[in-house]
Scaffold this active site. Structure first.
Site, PDB file in Angstrom:
ATOM      1  N   LYS A 116      50.345  30.530  50.126  1.00 26.58           N
ATOM      2  CA  LYS A 116      51.270  31.438  49.831  1.00 26.58           C
ATOM      3  C   LYS A 116      52.642  31.110  50.493  1.00 26.58           C
ATOM      4  CE  LYS A 116      48.763  34.737  48.403  1.00 26.58           C
ATOM      5  NZ  LYS A 116      48.959  35.306  47.003  1.00 26.58           N
ATOM      6  N   GLU A 200      60.577  42.944  54.525  1.00 27.68           N
ATOM      7  CA  GLU A 200      60.585  42.687  53.295  1.00 27.68           C
ATOM      8  C   GLU A 200      61.268  43.770  52.204  1.00 27.68           C
ATOM      9  OE1 GLU A 200      57.031  40.285  51.121  1.00 27.68           O
ATOM     10  OE2 GLU A 200      56.871  42.502  50.756  1.00 27.68           O
ATOM     11  N   HIS A 235      44.098  46.905  41.918  1.00 29.26           N
ATOM     12  CA  HIS A 235      44.455  45.566  42.018  1.00 29.26           C
ATOM     13  C   HIS A 235      43.656  44.709  40.872  1.00 29.26           C
ATOM     14  CE1 HIS A 235      47.354  46.254  45.120  1.00 29.26           C
ATOM     15  NE2 HIS A 235      46.429  46.796  45.772  1.00 29.26           N
ATOM     16  N   ARG A 295      44.700  28.001  36.839  1.00 29.50           N
ATOM     17  CA  ARG A 295      43.665  27.972  36.071  1.00 29.50           C
ATOM     18  C   ARG A 295      43.906  28.719  34.771  1.00 29.50           C
ATOM     19  NH1 ARG A 295      42.508  33.352  36.479  1.00 29.50           N
ATOM     20  NH2 ARG A 295      42.865  34.037  38.506  1.00 29.50           N
TER      21      ARG A 295
END
Lengths: 496, 138, 496, 138
Positions: A116, A200, A235, A295
């Site tokens: 990340k 954030e 999610h 992918r």
């Protein structure tokens, strides 16, 4: 050109890859765990190799076993599908070292984009927007408060060391900043022994929009437009479509260019997806890099339908060292496609995953509908693997036509013996917010969580029909249709 | 007004039901005592024979009441991820007792009512079959 | 908007129309002959009406019966499909008189375009090329010879009164003209009692290329590009594709514009097809109006795949008085689609039509493949109707990819109990001339007639597998899968 | 070299045949004495049991020979469109004897060999079943 591919996967995606190979005259080698000895992907492949016990960790996730199988079968390439080892840099490296083509990006690209922090830095340097946030230099109450002010409210303050929401606080405005910073720091210390805080921007009802990218070894990097995947439950993507109802032409242009820039920065090869969060509406909406999937995606069929391409074929061509099969600038979206993921789960019981035998299973068959499935009537759905049974993709001239077609397909898709989310999918497709296209990533959890909270009563005519049926049984099904755990009628071997 | 329902088998587990001039295709599987029925995207399950009172499918984790003891059973084959309470713990309705893991997902098993944990029949990491007794509540 | 459609057809096209209606919330009423009481189209429709005995002339071709059924069921529209009454001006007129919308052009357009002479004159006046030919004013030997010279060699001279090849002579050059004219005149007098001769250009190995047109009631007439249908066996289309491998962009432009001009001249409404014969190659090729099909074509799915439209939906919209659902200039071809017609016929026995029970019937299921079929396992294929069992449509990024995909689908399409042309289709798809795209309408009859002249021997492994099977029977099939002529398990009626 | 063939039933009429390391799916229907077999786009028909000599499917219209008389039978249910020859006609191999009509198509029935028409069992317009005797040739 690749001649012989080992497919390191199972279920619908293994079947999808086998199909592409067959059309390209590439030989296919399936692998299977003990639970999958007679699974559809094993029957469909040219050859098949046993790779161990049912738990994936001992079979589909076992790198040494898969590499030995590829070597023993003299495969010249391995296709990882999605899930399992598809984003394992270690697996890609093991393939490279064994001299077998890994159908995907080089291992160093996988590991770069899998981190990340590294991915975030790379994106930043490539000018791709990321969610604003940083670790304030001044970690005092007032220092962190100032950092929050700079970022703008609402904001998040959270443990820099942490993850999973521990020590995280939403800060709506300056008034509550000091209290939130102190509480977050206390929790950070308690949970991680480290009180360093990270601030954030909190995105306001963001949408999940991703861009399909593709790159070859000749310096061509292209995009294949977006997929809208905001319909998520915890999610987990549930419905995916293209075009995104939220993208204006100008926003689409900016996002697809950012995605190509991101792929170029990553020195990407083969098929990949740049996931973005989109905040706001219209031309001026903001978008932020979320992550890159190195992918093929589950939802690749949506792009295939709308852009008119065969992504698996292109993967195999590019992995063979060919250039991208598309002319520069020739790709365009046409019509609308939408995909529903059919899961073995019970929407009336908190989406409890279901395992058991498919007593009856019949796929819908109609123009404009594609069903990619890895199961068959009489088969056992086990607890070992993903509960996704199938994907149903409907294409239409308009979004409304595609949705109506998808609903028609789901209404003609009987699955009995285990519960599925089909009634839930139909309820979501019928929801006015979904129909209007105005949803964000929390829509399903917030507004559509209880769409199927109770089991409906059969209508009067159906009740009467079932009464008429009485004790009638229709059971030769499990003997005429096979069961993958049934004793197999194996005939005598014959040696010459 | 007169209305008729006519049910005709047209294939394995497949029935044509004619009523009020309309044709409906209905799919049926399982024994008469536990029918699975599909019509128009909806699934119905139960015993639909003439003399049987309608049974609603069980909702929530199956809990078998034996006297004052309620058995908490596994709703499906799974791995026991964690046991959140111990013998003697007081629990309130909705409290998480056990977290099972299956198909890459966590399934919290919640208390069907207030009570006290009388027995724990499973431990972390154990593989359990469907309907296996996990815990008793009093 | 149309609310309730009676479908005056059976088989795959009835199912196709039912599907489109379902997605548009239009109620469907099927009709069935005694042979079709439990046919798939009857089961799929919302309602169904019996219309008489098995022979089509007493059921699917009976105008009064169909009109009564439409009235009794309060249908507001009738969709004729293709074949049967779809090009019957009398049926369209009967619908108009009964106040039921006929999904197609007005009856006077059908009769205008159904008359070869009237259609030819209309096309000529609209500037659409027709095959040059006329009845010479001077019918003397030298007069007819002069007419032949004007038309150019090779030419045809034939009985003006006749048809079916009687009194027809091919004239390769001026030297043989007089003899041919005299012989043709003798035969014309002998066969028809009328020696008047007609002279016509003989087209050199023409291709059959047709253009899909569509017109609404608001003055919009558009085309949806071409379909190449040169692969015909005895004038029966076998394989259809789009784009045509023979059309250059300039030729396509000229042909599609001619087709739109033809439709305008005919004052056309709804979906129609202008069939052309194409002579020569490249930009300078000539094309000639052959005929207009005033209905949906069997091969409409090829256009749907390549242009990305739903033609049946558009038919229902336009019949409801809506404008064409496409923006001016928004339509384009993308990729390649090819359709194979699967017929119940035995290619190793002069394509003898086959009737009997489908002991085993499984349709291929793969991305990019659409199967439109009107039969099911256990069903009886009767002698009463068309021997076409199904259409298989494959779409791909290129012609080669589409052909490979179609072949893969046909190789996975087991039909047992009656012979089909599947082995023949595979042989044609494998033929180098077909693969190169360089064929004309006589290709199959000339070069591919004997592709499947003998029944192949099973390979050794298969022979051994069958030996192992021995006497094993797998017969519950006909009881678990229904047979439409089997005794039906009908449960007791219930009245409330 | 050793090679093994392993045949496993995997569904109704569906078999997995493993040989030389390859998997093939084969579909089989009909009784052992008259198997229909599909593999890879090809159809095979016959009796494939161990002790039965291989039978090639009959080609051309079925003609049953009884002594010197050859029976001409209908290959499928059809309507007799026209009868091209009469009793006593001399025919050559390949001559059209009868034209049947079925499924919108004409099926010419040709003489399987040279001979003389000994009997005609059908007339124009008649509906005939499969295997119905149409004509005898001597």
């Amino acid at each position: 050109m690749i001649r012989r591919v080992l497919i390191a996967n199972r279920g619908e995606i293994a079947l999808r890859i086998i199909q592409a190979c067959r059309e390209m005259n590439i030989e296919t080698i399936a692998v299977f765990s003990d639970a999958d000895a007679r699974a559809p992907h094993v029957l469909a492949a040219d050859r098949a190799v046993a790779i161990g016990p049912a738990p994936a960790i001992q079979s589909y996730l076992s790198i040494p076993t898969l590499i030995s199988a590829a070597r023993a079968e003299r495969a010249d390439a391995v296709h990882p599908g999605y899930g399992f080892l598809s984003e394992s840099a270690a697996f890609a490296r093991a393939c490279e070292q064994a001299g077998v083509v890994f159908v995907g990006p080089p291992s160093e690209v996988i590991s770069r984009m899998g981190s990340k922090i590294e991915a975030r830095q790379l994106m930043q340097s490539a000018g791709v927007p990321i969610v604003p946030g940083h670790v304030p230099h001044d970690q005092s109450d007032s220092g962190v408060r100032r950092a929050l002010e700079e970022i703008g409210f609402p904001a998040l303050v959270k443990a820099s060391a942490g993850g999973g929401g521990k020590g995280m606080r939403v800060v709506e405005g300056i008034a509550e900043a000091t209290g939130a910073v102190q509480a977050a720091r206390r929790e950070a210390v308690a949970s991680f022994g480290d009180g360093t805080l990270y601030v954030e921007r909190l995105l306001d009802r963001p949408r999940h929009v991703e861009v399909q990218v593709f790159a070859d070894a000749f310096g061509h990097t292209t995009h294949l437009f977006e997929r809208e995947c905001s319909a998520q439950r915890r999610h987990q993507k549930v419905l995916e479509e293209s075009p995104s109802p939220a993208l204006t032409p100008a926003l689409r242009q900016r996002m697809t260019q950012a995605a190509v820039a991101a792929a170029r920065a990553a020195e990407y090869r083969n098929a990949g997806t740049i996931e973005f969060l989109v905040e706001g509406r219209g031309d001026g909406a903001n978008f932020y890099f979320l992550e890159m999937n190195t992918r093929l995606q589950v939802e690749h069929a949506v792009t295939e339908a709308v852009v008119g391409v065969d992504l698996v074929r292109a993967q195999l061509l590019v992995a063979s060292g060919e250039p991208l099969p598309w002319e520069e600038g020739s790709l365009a979206q046409r019509g609308h496609a939408i995909e529903a993921r059919v899961y073995a789960e019970d929407p009336s019981r908190e989406f409890l995953p279901q395992a058991g035998r498919l007593l009856l299973y019949r796929e819908p068959r109609m123009p404009g509908v594609r069903v990619d499935a890895g199961v068959a009537e009489g088969h056992e759905v086990t607890v070992h693997y993903d509960p996704m049974l199938a994907k149903v993709i409907a294409v239409g001239e308009t979004r409304d036509a595609a949705i109506s077609r998808l609903a028609a397909a789901l209404r003609a898709y009987p699955v009995l013996g285990i519960r599925t989310n089909i009634p839930y999918l139909l309820a979501v497709l019928d929801h006015s917010r979904f129909r209007s296209g105005d949803i964000d990533t929390s829509f399903l959890d917030r507004e559509a969580g209880d769409l199927v909270h109770s089991v409906p009563e059969p209508p009067a005519f159906l009740r009467e029909a079932l009464r008429q049926l009485g004790d009638e049984a229709d059971e030769p099904r499990t003997t005429t249709h096979e069961a993958n755990t049934d004793p197999w009628l194996t005939l005598r071997d014959w040696r010459a | 007004m007169t209305s008729a329902v006519r049910t005709t088998r047209i294939g394995a587990g497949t029935y044509l039901v004619e009523h009020d001039g309309r044709n409906e295709t209905v799919y049926v599987a399982g024994p008469a005592s536990d029918r699975w029925v599909f019509w128009n995207g909806q699934v119905f399950r139960g015993d639909f024979r003439p003399d049987t009172p309608l049974t609603a499918p069980a909702a929530g984790p199956k809990a078998g009441a034996h006297g004052s003891v309620t058995a908490i059973v596994a709703p499906m084959p799974a791995r026991v991820g964690s046991v959140a309470v111990a013998i003697g713990s007081r629990v309130r309705k909705g409290d998480i007792l056990i977290v099972l893991e299956a198909m890459k997902m966590e399934l919290p098993i919640r208390a069907p009512g207030d009570g006290v944990v009388a027995a724990v029949h499973c431990e972390e990491g154990q593989l359990v079959q469907a309907d296996a007794a996990l815990m008793d509540l009093e």
